[in-house]
Design a protein around this motif. Structure first.
Motif, PDB file in Angstrom:
ATOM      1  N   ALA A   1      -2.716  -9.351 -30.561  1.00 49.51           N
ATOM      2  CA  ALA A   1      -2.007  -8.392 -30.840  1.00 49.51           C
ATOM      3  C   ALA A   1      -0.781  -7.791 -30.979  1.00 49.51           C
ATOM      4  O   ALA A   1      -0.226  -7.263 -32.330  1.00 49.51           O
ATOM      5  CB  ALA A   1      -2.894  -6.602 -30.818  1.00 49.51           C
ATOM      6  N   ASP A   2       0.186  -8.400 -30.178  1.00 54.27           N
ATOM      7  CA  ASP A   2       0.951  -7.399 -30.222  1.00 54.27           C
ATOM      8  C   ASP A   2       2.438  -9.510 -30.824  1.00 54.27           C
ATOM      9  O   ASP A   2       3.797  -8.466 -30.590  1.00 54.27           O
ATOM     10  CB  ASP A   2       1.360  -6.679 -28.521  1.00 54.27           C
ATOM     11  CG  ASP A   2       1.298  -5.993 -28.034  1.00 54.27           C
ATOM     12  OD1 ASP A   2       0.915  -5.071 -29.327  1.00 54.27           O
ATOM     13  OD2 ASP A   2       0.504  -6.165 -26.844  1.00 54.27           O
ATOM     14  N   GLY A   3       1.894  -9.832 -31.326  1.00 55.09           N
ATOM     15  CA  GLY A   3       2.091 -11.391 -31.291  1.00 55.09           C
ATOM     16  C   GLY A   3       2.752 -11.930 -29.822  1.00 55.09           C
ATOM     17  O   GLY A   3       3.483 -13.063 -30.462  1.00 55.09           O
ATOM     18  N   GLN A   4       2.293 -11.750 -29.026  1.00 57.96           N
ATOM     19  CA  GLN A   4       3.234 -12.625 -28.053  1.00 57.96           C
ATOM     20  C   GLN A   4       1.795 -14.340 -28.016  1.00 57.96           C
ATOM     21  O   GLN A   4       0.907 -14.232 -28.328  1.00 57.96           O
ATOM     22  CB  GLN A   4       2.480 -11.969 -26.601  1.00 57.96           C
ATOM     23  CG  GLN A   4       2.435 -12.811 -25.531  1.00 57.96           C
ATOM     24  CD  GLN A   4       3.657 -13.960 -25.971  1.00 57.96           C
ATOM     25  OE1 GLN A   4       4.664 -12.565 -25.584  1.00 57.96           O
ATOM     26  NE2 GLN A   4       3.946 -14.746 -25.132  1.00 57.96           N
ATOM     27  N   THR A   5       2.700 -15.076 -27.931  1.00 54.92           N
ATOM     28  CA  THR A   5       1.426 -16.254 -28.168  1.00 54.92           C
ATOM     29  C   THR A   5       1.654 -17.379 -27.874  1.00 54.92           C
ATOM     30  O   THR A   5       2.178 -16.963 -26.012  1.00 54.92           O
ATOM     31  CB  THR A   5       3.112 -17.420 -29.541  1.00 54.92           C
ATOM     32  OG1 THR A   5       4.036 -17.720 -28.600  1.00 54.92           O
ATOM     33  CG2 THR A   5       2.932 -16.962 -30.804  1.00 54.92           C
ATOM     34  N   TYR A   6       0.447 -17.727 -27.347  1.00 52.99           N
ATOM     35  CA  TYR A   6       0.271 -18.660 -26.702  1.00 52.99           C
ATOM     36  C   TYR A   6      -0.232 -19.593 -26.628  1.00 52.99           C
ATOM     37  O   TYR A   6       0.194 -20.172 -28.155  1.00 52.99           O
ATOM     38  CB  TYR A   6      -1.579 -18.027 -25.576  1.00 52.99           C
ATOM     39  CG  TYR A   6      -0.994 -16.626 -25.359  1.00 52.99           C
ATOM     40  CD1 TYR A   6      -0.333 -15.983 -24.202  1.00 52.99           C
ATOM     41  CD2 TYR A   6      -1.326 -15.822 -26.746  1.00 52.99           C
ATOM     42  CE1 TYR A   6      -0.969 -14.851 -23.852  1.00 52.99           C
ATOM     43  CE2 TYR A   6      -1.463 -14.601 -25.896  1.00 52.99           C
ATOM     44  CZ  TYR A   6      -0.670 -13.959 -24.185  1.00 52.99           C
ATOM     45  OH  TYR A   6      -0.143 -12.298 -24.570  1.00 52.99           O
TER      46      TYR A   6
END
Length: 142
Positions: free
Chosen positions: A52-57
């Protein structure tokens, strides 16, 4: 297509582990085998994840993996059924625990005849029916 419609797969990914493996060995063998399955079909890998914070994985395999266990006879029998069906198989042999790299792993497998492989893990992705028939009798891994 409705985004909430259940996703059905016409293929199945299955891993069969030797029942005598230590937990760290079972996890290690599973990781190695699944890397082989994933490398065989780039379409098997999904899209990257994002929180939800835009951190990608990194992306993961698109479909579930069933992990089963059995004794040496079950591994040999299943291996033979998969070969007879012409299915692409990932293998891990007991000798590979003594190596530390891919080159030596491949050499450990290469030196042993098919019928004499001391299998501790196999994995396959194929048509659900063929996978189910090949792995019949194996128990879910605990």
């Amino acid at each position: 297509m409705d985004d909430l419609e259940p996703i059905r797969f016409d293929t199945k990914i299955a891993v069969l582990l030797h029942e005598d493996l230590e937990p760290w060995q079972a996890l290690n063998v599973t990781a190695f085998l699944i890397s082989g399955i994933a490398s065989a079909d780039p379409e098997l890998i999904g899209e990257p994840y994002e929180d939800a914070d835009g951190q990608t994985y990194l992306p993961l395999i698109r479909q579930p993996v069933v992990v089963l266990s059995g004794d040496s006879e079950r591994l040999t029998t299943t291996h033979g059924k998969l070969l007879a069906r012409g299915m692409a198989i990932a293998v891990y042999t007991r000798d590979m625990f003594a190596t530390g790299n891919d080159r030596d792993n491949r050499a450990a497998v290469r030196k042993v005849a098919t019928a004499d492989l001391d299998l501790v893990g196999i994995a396959v992705r194929g048509a659900r029916n063929a996978v189910d028939k090949s792995f019949k009798g194996a128990a879910l891994h605990r």
